[in-house]
Design an enzyme around this catalytic site. Structure first.
Site, PDB file in Angstrom:
ATOM      1  N   HIS A  62       0.811  -1.213   0.000  1.00 17.04           N
ATOM      2  CA  HIS A  62       0.000   0.000   0.000  1.00 17.04           C
ATOM      3  C   HIS A  62       0.848   1.269   0.000  1.00 17.04           C
ATOM      4  O   HIS A  62       1.977   1.270   0.477  1.00 17.04           O
ATOM      5  CB  HIS A  62      -0.899   0.033   1.238  1.00 17.04           C
ATOM      6  CG  HIS A  62      -1.788  -1.152   1.364  1.00 17.04           C
ATOM      7  ND1 HIS A  62      -2.063  -1.738   2.580  1.00 17.04           N
ATOM      8  CD2 HIS A  62      -2.473  -1.869   0.445  1.00 17.04           C
ATOM      9  CE1 HIS A  62      -2.882  -2.760   2.401  1.00 17.04           C
ATOM     10  NE2 HIS A  62      -3.139  -2.864   1.117  1.00 17.04           N
ATOM     11  N   LYS A  72       6.257   6.253   7.502  1.00 14.76           N
ATOM     12  CA  LYS A  72       5.831   5.353   8.582  1.00 14.76           C
ATOM     13  C   LYS A  72       7.045   4.898   9.385  1.00 14.76           C
ATOM     14  O   LYS A  72       8.129   4.716   8.846  1.00 14.76           O
ATOM     15  CB  LYS A  72       5.149   4.108   8.015  1.00 14.76           C
ATOM     16  CG  LYS A  72       3.893   4.367   7.222  1.00 14.76           C
ATOM     17  CD  LYS A  72       3.371   3.064   6.625  1.00 14.76           C
ATOM     18  CE  LYS A  72       2.171   3.311   5.739  1.00 14.76           C
ATOM     19  NZ  LYS A  72       1.741   2.066   5.086  1.00 14.76           N
ATOM     20  N   TYR A 132       2.364   0.811  13.752  1.00 14.07           N
ATOM     21  CA  TYR A 132       3.065   1.812  12.952  1.00 14.07           C
ATOM     22  C   TYR A 132       2.519   3.208  13.157  1.00 14.07           C
ATOM     23  O   TYR A 132       1.338   3.424  13.332  1.00 14.07           O
ATOM     24  CB  TYR A 132       3.085   1.435  11.475  1.00 14.07           C
ATOM     25  CG  TYR A 132       1.735   1.238  10.823  1.00 14.07           C
ATOM     26  CD1 TYR A 132       1.197   2.207   9.976  1.00 14.07           C
ATOM     27  CD2 TYR A 132       1.012   0.070  11.020  1.00 14.07           C
ATOM     28  CE1 TYR A 132      -0.020   2.013   9.357  1.00 14.07           C
ATOM     29  CE2 TYR A 132      -0.200  -0.129  10.402  1.00 14.07           C
ATOM     30  CZ  TYR A 132      -0.723   0.848   9.574  1.00 14.07           C
ATOM     31  OH  TYR A 132      -1.937   0.666   8.971  1.00 14.07           O
ATOM     32  N   ASP A 170      -6.776  -6.212  -1.844  1.00 12.12           N
ATOM     33  CA  ASP A 170      -5.353  -6.350  -2.177  1.00 12.12           C
ATOM     34  C   ASP A 170      -5.129  -7.259  -3.389  1.00 12.12           C
ATOM     35  O   ASP A 170      -4.136  -7.109  -4.097  1.00 12.12           O
ATOM     36  CB  ASP A 170      -4.565  -6.855  -0.973  1.00 12.12           C
ATOM     37  CG  ASP A 170      -4.359  -5.770   0.076  1.00 12.12           C
ATOM     38  OD1 ASP A 170      -4.739  -4.608  -0.164  1.00 12.12           O
ATOM     39  OD2 ASP A 170      -3.818  -6.092   1.154  1.00 12.12           O
TER      40      ASP A 170
END
Length: 181
Positions: A62, A72, A132, A170
């Protein structure tokens, strides 16, 4: 905290100072002053996320586009994952290259993923808790990704494909070529 470079420009591993004794262990998962001193970066994290996944769960690859791109700082709280990043910054010297690392609850390594990278992971242990921090908010309209099995990337997810658990969303992601054009 120790910084370890990866093969990708601006993407690095952070190894925290872990203090262990007969009670267990302690380490800081994030300290803004230490992060800035160690990395030389000023990153304002605004969102903290956590996922719980079963073995074989593949999340990603992603990214968010444009103004909503996200950096991140990722880590595993429990279990282990194969974490994968791909540089999709067209002007980068490492454009199109990938890096993978096993993150687990033993080494406590963290991976800094800069803006302009696709990111994903697969759970290698029976269960993982993945955490995250993001420097930008999630925006569904800016979300995109790359299909996990794109032949041009040749990624090794460290598990047989018949063990993968992947969301319908996905499975419909574009190829690397389509995603970056």
């Amino acid at each position: 905290m120790e910084l370890q470079k990866t093969i990708l420009k601006d993407c690095f591993i952070l190894k925290p100072n872990v203090f262990k004794d007969e009670r267990g262990l302690f380490y800081e998962t994030y300290n803004q002053n230490v992060f800035e001193k160690t990395t030389g970066l000023k990153v304002d994290f605004v969102q903290d996320n956590q996922s719980v996944s079963s073995k074989g769960t593949l999340r990603g690859l992603h990214f968010q586009n444009g103004e909503m791109a996200q950096a991140k700082l990722v880590r595993v709280v429990r279990g282990s994952v194969m974490d994968v990043v791909i540089d999709i910054r067209k002007n980068s010297e490492t454009f199109g290259k990938s890096f993978s690392i096993v993150l687990d609850d033993v080494e406590h390594l963290q991976l800094f993923v800069p803006r302009g990278f696709a990111h994903g992971f697969i759970t290698l242990s029976q269960q993982s808790i993945f955490s995250y921090k993001c420097d930008n908010y999630y925006d569904k309209a800016s979300e995109s990704g790359i299909i996990y099995n794109d032949a041009t990337l040749g990624l090794d997810w460290h598990l047989p494909e018949e063990e993968f658990i992947i969301s319908e969303k996905d499975l419909e992601l574009p190829t690397f070529e389509e995603a970056v054009s």
